[in-house]
Design a protein around this motif. Structure first.
Motif, PDB file in Angstrom:
ATOM      1  N   LYS A   1      10.360   7.514 -79.333  1.00  0.00           N
ATOM      2  CA  LYS A   1      10.572   6.068 -79.400  1.00  0.00           C
ATOM      3  C   LYS A   1       9.247   5.328 -79.577  1.00  0.00           C
ATOM      4  O   LYS A   1       9.156   4.361 -80.347  1.00  0.00           O
ATOM      5  N   ALA A   2       8.208   5.792 -78.859  1.00  0.00           N
ATOM      6  CA  ALA A   2       6.907   5.136 -78.956  1.00  0.00           C
ATOM      7  C   ALA A   2       6.343   5.226 -80.372  1.00  0.00           C
ATOM      8  O   ALA A   2       5.770   4.254 -80.885  1.00  0.00           O
ATOM      9  N   VAL A   3       6.496   6.378 -81.013  1.00  0.00           N
ATOM     10  CA  VAL A   3       5.969   6.534 -82.370  1.00  0.00           C
ATOM     11  C   VAL A   3       6.753   5.675 -83.358  1.00  0.00           C
ATOM     12  O   VAL A   3       6.167   5.055 -84.257  1.00  0.00           O
ATOM     13  N   VAL A   4       8.065   5.616 -83.203  1.00  0.00           N
ATOM     14  CA  VAL A   4       8.860   4.748 -84.078  1.00  0.00           C
ATOM     15  C   VAL A   4       8.395   3.303 -83.930  1.00  0.00           C
ATOM     16  O   VAL A   4       8.185   2.591 -84.923  1.00  0.00           O
ATOM     17  N   ASP A   5       8.218   2.845 -82.698  1.00  0.00           N
ATOM     18  CA  ASP A   5       7.734   1.483 -82.475  1.00  0.00           C
ATOM     19  C   ASP A   5       6.359   1.272 -83.112  1.00  0.00           C
ATOM     20  O   ASP A   5       6.090   0.210 -83.693  1.00  0.00           O
ATOM     21  N   LEU A   6       5.517   2.281 -83.016  1.00  0.00           N
ATOM     22  CA  LEU A   6       4.153   2.166 -83.538  1.00  0.00           C
ATOM     23  C   LEU A   6       4.143   2.039 -85.055  1.00  0.00           C
ATOM     24  O   LEU A   6       3.444   1.189 -85.614  1.00  0.00           O
ATOM     25  N   VAL A   7       4.904   2.888 -85.738  1.00  0.00           N
ATOM     26  CA  VAL A   7       4.868   2.840 -87.203  1.00  0.00           C
ATOM     27  C   VAL A   7       5.653   1.653 -87.747  1.00  0.00           C
ATOM     28  O   VAL A   7       5.470   1.262 -88.907  1.00  0.00           O
ATOM     29  N   GLN A   8       6.509   1.047 -86.919  1.00  0.00           N
ATOM     30  CA  GLN A   8       7.237  -0.147 -87.356  1.00  0.00           C
ATOM     31  C   GLN A   8       6.452  -1.431 -87.094  1.00  0.00           C
ATOM     32  O   GLN A   8       6.789  -2.481 -87.641  1.00  0.00           O
ATOM     33  N   ALA A   9       5.416  -1.363 -86.274  1.00  0.00           N
ATOM     34  CA  ALA A   9       4.636  -2.561 -85.933  1.00  0.00           C
ATOM     35  C   ALA A   9       3.817  -3.023 -87.132  1.00  0.00           C
ATOM     36  O   ALA A   9       3.470  -2.236 -88.022  1.00  0.00           O
ATOM     37  N   ASP A  10       3.499  -4.309 -87.159  1.00  0.00           N
ATOM     38  CA  ASP A  10       2.606  -4.830 -88.194  1.00  0.00           C
ATOM     39  C   ASP A  10       1.244  -4.144 -88.085  1.00  0.00           C
ATOM     40  O   ASP A  10       0.717  -3.958 -86.986  1.00  0.00           O
ATOM     41  N   ALA A  11       0.680  -3.791 -89.211  1.00  0.00           N
ATOM     42  CA  ALA A  11      -0.589  -3.061 -89.222  1.00  0.00           C
ATOM     43  C   ALA A  11      -1.687  -3.820 -88.479  1.00  0.00           C
ATOM     44  O   ALA A  11      -2.525  -3.215 -87.806  1.00  0.00           O
ATOM     45  N   VAL A  12      -1.691  -5.133 -88.558  1.00  0.00           N
ATOM     46  CA  VAL A  12      -2.744  -5.915 -87.913  1.00  0.00           C
ATOM     47  C   VAL A  12      -2.659  -5.841 -86.399  1.00  0.00           C
ATOM     48  O   VAL A  12      -3.624  -6.144 -85.694  1.00  0.00           O
ATOM     49  N   ASP A  13      -1.502  -5.435 -85.885  1.00  0.00           N
ATOM     50  CA  ASP A  13      -1.305  -5.352 -84.446  1.00  0.00           C
ATOM     51  C   ASP A  13      -1.552  -3.955 -83.894  1.00  0.00           C
ATOM     52  O   ASP A  13      -1.460  -3.738 -82.680  1.00  0.00           O
ATOM     53  N   VAL A  14      -1.854  -2.979 -84.759  1.00  0.00           N
ATOM     54  CA  VAL A  14      -2.021  -1.589 -84.328  1.00  0.00           C
ATOM     55  C   VAL A  14      -3.449  -1.364 -83.846  1.00  0.00           C
ATOM     56  O   VAL A  14      -4.416  -1.640 -84.566  1.00  0.00           O
ATOM     57  N   ALA A  15      -3.583  -0.842 -82.635  1.00  0.00           N
ATOM     58  CA  ALA A  15      -4.897  -0.550 -82.060  1.00  0.00           C
ATOM     59  C   ALA A  15      -5.428   0.772 -82.606  1.00  0.00           C
ATOM     60  O   ALA A  15      -4.660   1.608 -83.082  1.00  0.00           O
ATOM     61  N   PRO A  16      -6.738   0.983 -82.535  1.00  0.00           N
ATOM     62  CA  PRO A  16      -7.296   2.258 -82.992  1.00  0.00           C
ATOM     63  C   PRO A  16      -6.802   3.463 -82.195  1.00  0.00           C
ATOM     64  O   PRO A  16      -6.722   4.569 -82.721  1.00  0.00           O
ATOM     65  N   ALA A  17      -6.481   3.254 -80.901  1.00  0.00           N
ATOM     66  CA  ALA A  17      -6.046   4.370 -80.064  1.00  0.00           C
ATOM     67  C   ALA A  17      -5.187   3.850 -78.924  1.00  0.00           C
ATOM     68  O   ALA A  17      -5.329   2.703 -78.476  1.00  0.00           O
ATOM     69  N   TYR A  18      -4.291   4.722 -78.448  1.00  0.00           N
ATOM     70  CA  TYR A  18      -3.385   4.389 -77.346  1.00  0.00           C
ATOM     71  C   TYR A  18      -3.307   5.549 -76.362  1.00  0.00           C
ATOM     72  O   TYR A  18      -3.331   6.723 -76.768  1.00  0.00           O
ATOM     73  N   VAL A  19      -3.159   5.212 -75.085  1.00  0.00           N
ATOM     74  CA  VAL A  19      -2.692   6.175 -74.093  1.00  0.00           C
ATOM     75  C   VAL A  19      -1.172   6.092 -74.087  1.00  0.00           C
ATOM     76  O   VAL A  19      -0.589   5.009 -74.200  1.00  0.00           O
ATOM     77  N   LEU A  20      -0.524   7.249 -73.966  1.00  0.00           N
ATOM     78  CA  LEU A  20       0.932   7.292 -73.902  1.00  0.00           C
ATOM     79  C   LEU A  20       1.349   7.998 -72.621  1.00  0.00           C
ATOM     80  O   LEU A  20       0.968   9.148 -72.384  1.00  0.00           O
ATOM     81  N   ASN A  21       2.122   7.303 -71.787  1.00  0.00           N
ATOM     82  CA  ASN A  21       2.667   7.924 -70.585  1.00  0.00           C
ATOM     83  C   ASN A  21       4.143   7.575 -70.472  1.00  0.00           C
ATOM     84  O   ASN A  21       4.748   7.081 -71.431  1.00  0.00           O
ATOM     85  N   GLY A  22       4.727   7.812 -69.314  1.00  0.00           N
ATOM     86  CA  GLY A  22       6.157   7.605 -69.151  1.00  0.00           C
ATOM     87  C   GLY A  22       6.612   6.182 -69.307  1.00  0.00           C
ATOM     88  O   GLY A  22       7.820   5.919 -69.483  1.00  0.00           O
ATOM     89  N   THR A  23       5.687   5.231 -69.277  1.00  0.00           N
ATOM     90  CA  THR A  23       6.042   3.822 -69.467  1.00  0.00           C
ATOM     91  C   THR A  23       5.802   3.360 -70.898  1.00  0.00           C
ATOM     92  O   THR A  23       6.059   2.203 -71.223  1.00  0.00           O
ATOM     93  N   GLY A  24       5.294   4.229 -71.761  1.00  0.00           N
ATOM     94  CA  GLY A  24       5.090   3.872 -73.160  1.00  0.00           C
ATOM     95  C   GLY A  24       3.626   3.834 -73.567  1.00  0.00           C
ATOM     96  O   GLY A  24       2.765   4.444 -72.917  1.00  0.00           O
ATOM     97  N   LEU A  25       3.349   3.114 -74.645  1.00  0.00           N
ATOM     98  CA  LEU A  25       2.010   3.045 -75.230  1.00  0.00           C
ATOM     99  C   LEU A  25       1.165   1.966 -74.554  1.00  0.00           C
ATOM    100  O   LEU A  25       1.668   0.879 -74.256  1.00  0.00           O
ATOM    101  N   HIS A  26      -0.124   2.270 -74.380  1.00  0.00           N
ATOM    102  CA  HIS A  26      -1.064   1.315 -73.802  1.00  0.00           C
ATOM    103  C   HIS A  26      -2.352   1.371 -74.632  1.00  0.00           C
ATOM    104  O   HIS A  26      -3.007   2.412 -74.703  1.00  0.00           O
ATOM    105  N   ALA A  27      -2.667   0.254 -75.278  1.00  0.00           N
ATOM    106  CA  ALA A  27      -3.809   0.218 -76.201  1.00  0.00           C
ATOM    107  C   ALA A  27      -5.116   0.464 -75.472  1.00  0.00           C
ATOM    108  O   ALA A  27      -5.346  -0.038 -74.354  1.00  0.00           O
ATOM    109  N   LEU A  28      -5.999   1.257 -76.105  1.00  0.00           N
ATOM    110  CA  LEU A  28      -7.358   1.487 -75.597  1.00  0.00           C
ATOM    111  C   LEU A  28      -8.299   0.574 -76.354  1.00  0.00           C
ATOM    112  O   LEU A  28      -8.168   0.361 -77.560  1.00  0.00           O
ATOM    113  N   SER A  29      -9.303   0.045 -75.665  1.00  0.00           N
ATOM    114  CA  SER A  29     -10.283  -0.818 -76.318  1.00  0.00           C
ATOM    115  C   SER A  29     -11.302   0.029 -77.058  1.00  0.00           C
ATOM    116  O   SER A  29     -11.489   1.191 -76.761  1.00  0.00           O
TER     117      SER A  29
END
Length: 248
Positions: free
Chosen positions: A220-248
């Motif tokens: 589900k997290a990957v589907v959400d990620l590839v469906q998001a607008d490119a400008v909103d996609v972070a360079p990297a994310y942590v993924l855990n049981g609660t979903g994606l969390h953008a890394l700075s």
């Protein structure tokens, strides 16, 4: 990218675990999926999309070039890698210590290189799975070179984004660093080894890492990620049981 119907996705390492969950979720979201793995995989009830399996060695650079040419994907997710040898440093050999460099890093390098050389069409998305171990202050001391290899996957994904930007390719690259996923072939041995080192039962150890990551949450997290607008996609994310969390 909000509508994945007709947008081919290649999932590298799709036969089991997180890769299988990702391939299934992308197909359920409408994408025609090419599931690449060394061993056959089954995808019952894939949904409105379809899943075609390609039995191949993802570490062979000819495979990446061939599959990109034949399928013209707009989404690539690289999950493939080897299970680390769970032993302390002094019980490793160089071959076991370096295994994830020779598999995980090699695979990511070949696929990222071919994406840039082909190149994929503008607007395409590339997601490379690293590991949360790459963020640990002490690495992952029971898994040889695993943490360093996974950190390098994150670095070269960022390098690929820089090359895409410099060449005006409009391809979005991002890395995902999953935390413990105990139901997977990589996650379960790691959980067992670190629980034993801490003197804990596996269930007690896992309670400290809840909520736990699963292939379904990952998909589900990957589907959400590839469906998001490119400008909103972070360079990297942590993924855990609660979903994606953008890394700075």
């Amino acid at each position: 990218m909000s509508d994945l119907s007709g947008r081919t996705a290649i999932v590298v390492g799709a036969s089991r675990g997180l890769g299988h969950g990702i391939a299934t979720a992308l197909a359920q979201a409408g994408a025609p999926v090419v599931a690449v793995s060394r061993t056959p995989a089954e995808f019952p009830d894939a949904g409105v999309g379809s899943v075609r399996t390609e039995i191949a060695d993802a570490g062979d650079p000819r495979v990446a070039a061939d599959l990109l040419d034949r399928h013209s994907p707009e989404v690539i997710v690289v999950v493939a890698g080897s299970v680390p040898h769970m032993r302390p440093l002094q019980q490793q050999t160089w071959e076991t210590f370096s295994a994830n460099w020779e598999s995980d890093v090699r695979i990511a390098f070949h696929w990222l290189r071919e994406v840039l050389l082909t190149p994929l069409r503008p607007g395409s998305r590339v997601v490379v799975f690293s590991s949360g171990a790459a963020l640990n202050a002490d690495g992952s001391p029971l898994s040889g070179g695993y943490a360093g290899a996974k950190a390098t996957q994150r670095y070269i994904t960022a390098y690929a984004q820089g090359e895409s930007r410099a060449a005006g390719l409009d391809i979005t690259f991002t890395s995902v660093l999953p935390r413990f996923a105990p139901s997977t072939g990589v996650g379960r041995p790691a959980v067992e080894a670190y629980a034993a080192r801490a003197g804990l039962e596996v269930d007690d150890f896992l309670r400290h890492h809840a909520p736990l990551l699963t292939p379904e949450i990952t998909g589900k997290a990957v589907v959400d990620l590839v469906q998001a607008d490119a400008v909103d996609v972070a360079p990297a994310y942590v993924l855990n049981g609660t979903g994606l969390h953008a890394l700075s």
